[in-house]
Design a protein around this motif. Sequence first.
Motif, PDB file in Angstrom:
ATOM      1  N   GLU A 118       0.851  -1.190   0.000  1.00 46.94           N
ATOM      2  CA  GLU A 118       0.000   0.000   0.000  1.00 46.94           C
ATOM      3  C   GLU A 118       0.889   1.243   0.000  1.00 46.94           C
ATOM      4  OE1 GLU A 118      -2.443  -0.364   3.448  1.00 46.94           O
ATOM      5  OE2 GLU A 118      -3.752  -1.888   2.561  1.00 46.94           O
ATOM      6  N   GLN A 119       0.596   2.184  -0.903  1.00 45.61           N
ATOM      7  CA  GLN A 119       1.367   3.421  -0.969  1.00 45.61           C
ATOM      8  C   GLN A 119       0.616   4.525  -0.242  1.00 45.61           C
ATOM      9  OE1 GLN A 119       2.765   4.481  -4.857  1.00 45.61           O
ATOM     10  NE2 GLN A 119       3.923   6.252  -4.129  1.00 45.61           N
ATOM     11  N   HIS A 120       1.281   5.127   0.741  1.00 46.71           N
ATOM     12  CA  HIS A 120       0.651   6.162   1.563  1.00 46.71           C
ATOM     13  C   HIS A 120       1.066   7.567   1.144  1.00 46.71           C
ATOM     14  CE1 HIS A 120      -0.601   2.994   4.427  1.00 46.71           C
ATOM     15  NE2 HIS A 120       0.595   2.478   4.183  1.00 46.71           N
ATOM     16  N   LEU A 121       2.198   7.689   0.465  1.00 46.51           N
ATOM     17  CA  LEU A 121       2.709   8.996   0.059  1.00 46.51           C
ATOM     18  C   LEU A 121       3.151   8.899  -1.399  1.00 46.51           C
ATOM     19  CD1 LEU A 121       3.153  11.682   1.662  1.00 46.51           C
ATOM     20  CD2 LEU A 121       5.555  11.027   1.862  1.00 46.51           C
ATOM     21  N   SER A 122       2.559   9.713  -2.262  1.00 41.52           N
ATOM     22  CA  SER A 122       2.845   9.619  -3.696  1.00 41.52           C
ATOM     23  C   SER A 122       3.922  10.580  -4.157  1.00 41.52           C
ATOM     24  CB  SER A 122       1.569   9.865  -4.500  1.00 41.52           C
ATOM     25  OG  SER A 122       1.059  11.162  -4.234  1.00 41.52           O
ATOM     26  N   GLU A 123       4.277  11.567  -3.328  1.00 42.19           N
ATOM     27  CA  GLU A 123       5.326  12.504  -3.691  1.00 42.19           C
ATOM     28  C   GLU A 123       5.937  13.112  -2.435  1.00 42.19           C
ATOM     29  OE1 GLU A 123       3.279  15.287  -6.204  1.00 42.19           O
ATOM     30  OE2 GLU A 123       2.443  16.401  -4.512  1.00 42.19           O
ATOM     31  N   VAL A 124       7.165  13.597  -2.567  1.00 43.73           N
ATOM     32  CA  VAL A 124       7.840  14.261  -1.455  1.00 43.73           C
ATOM     33  C   VAL A 124       8.304  15.638  -1.912  1.00 43.73           C
ATOM     34  CG1 VAL A 124       8.576  12.153  -0.306  1.00 43.73           C
ATOM     35  CG2 VAL A 124      10.042  13.158  -2.039  1.00 43.73           C
ATOM     36  N   GLU A 125       8.364  16.560  -0.970  1.00 45.42           N
ATOM     37  CA  GLU A 125       8.779  17.930  -1.252  1.00 45.42           C
ATOM     38  C   GLU A 125      10.273  18.071  -0.980  1.00 45.42           C
ATOM     39  OE1 GLU A 125       6.826  22.307  -0.447  1.00 45.42           O
ATOM     40  OE2 GLU A 125       6.992  20.934   1.244  1.00 45.42           O
ATOM     41  N   SER A 173       3.741   0.434   2.876  1.00 49.83           N
ATOM     42  CA  SER A 173       3.670  -0.629   3.872  1.00 49.83           C
ATOM     43  C   SER A 173       3.083  -1.872   3.217  1.00 49.83           C
ATOM     44  CB  SER A 173       2.811  -0.206   5.071  1.00 49.83           C
ATOM     45  OG  SER A 173       1.463   0.016   4.679  1.00 49.83           O
ATOM     46  N   VAL A 174       3.232  -3.008   3.905  1.00 48.42           N
ATOM     47  CA  VAL A 174       2.666  -4.258   3.409  1.00 48.42           C
ATOM     48  C   VAL A 174       1.623  -4.749   4.402  1.00 48.42           C
ATOM     49  CG1 VAL A 174       3.115  -6.634   2.746  1.00 48.42           C
ATOM     50  CG2 VAL A 174       4.776  -4.860   2.188  1.00 48.42           C
ATOM     51  N   ALA A 175       0.415  -4.914   3.931  1.00 51.06           N
ATOM     52  CA  ALA A 175      -0.696  -5.361   4.775  1.00 51.06           C
ATOM     53  C   ALA A 175      -1.095  -6.774   4.402  1.00 51.06           C
ATOM     54  CB  ALA A 175      -1.886  -4.416   4.607  1.00 51.06           C
TER      55      ALA A 175
END
Length: 204
Positions: A118-125, A173-175
């Motif tokens: 599961e991807q929780h953040l698609s981009e970083v600043e 994360s992996v669920a």
Amino acid sequence: MGLKAELREKTGSGASTRDRNEGRLPAVIYGHGAEPQNVTLDSLEVGLLIRDQGENAVFDVDVNGKKQQVLLKGIQRSAIKRQLLSVDLQTITAGEKITVNIPVVLEDGPSRTLGTVEQHLSEVEVKTTPNNIPSEFVLDTSSLEIGDNLTVADLTIPADIEVVTDPTYTVASVAAPQAEEEEETTAGDEVSEPEVIGEADEEE
């Protein structure tokens, strides 16, 4: 790559619609305390620029013979067709550190048999110079097991790029896979009728 801009004589939704119908894309150029300029660009050229350089493109724009370097800072699209509606352009100078959002791409590989990534953040600043903007950050999740996670701190960031996003934020994360709930039915179950009180037969 450089683009030629034309100053807009009229602004507003009606004027913007006319500009787009004529193949021109409304844009605003701003930055370094200068008065914002309302201009139009060739819509096709902007589309090709985004395709080739991404949404953090740095390029030269020519307004009435005056060239300036700009960063593609904002893109507005229509909700359904994703048509370009307008763009914001921030003027920049060589060596100046600017703040941009960089996409994060997950690579899980073909070997995963358990769990769901599961991807929780698609981009970083990040903060960096115009000639040093990465197109994306790649995060390898193939070694993660159920319950594991990776944070911003786990990204491989070049030393000359400063991360603005909190390093403790979870990126992936992996669920455990959700088990399908099965309805339990018992064959032969009968629905009992409710007992009626107060209607007993009277004996004569």
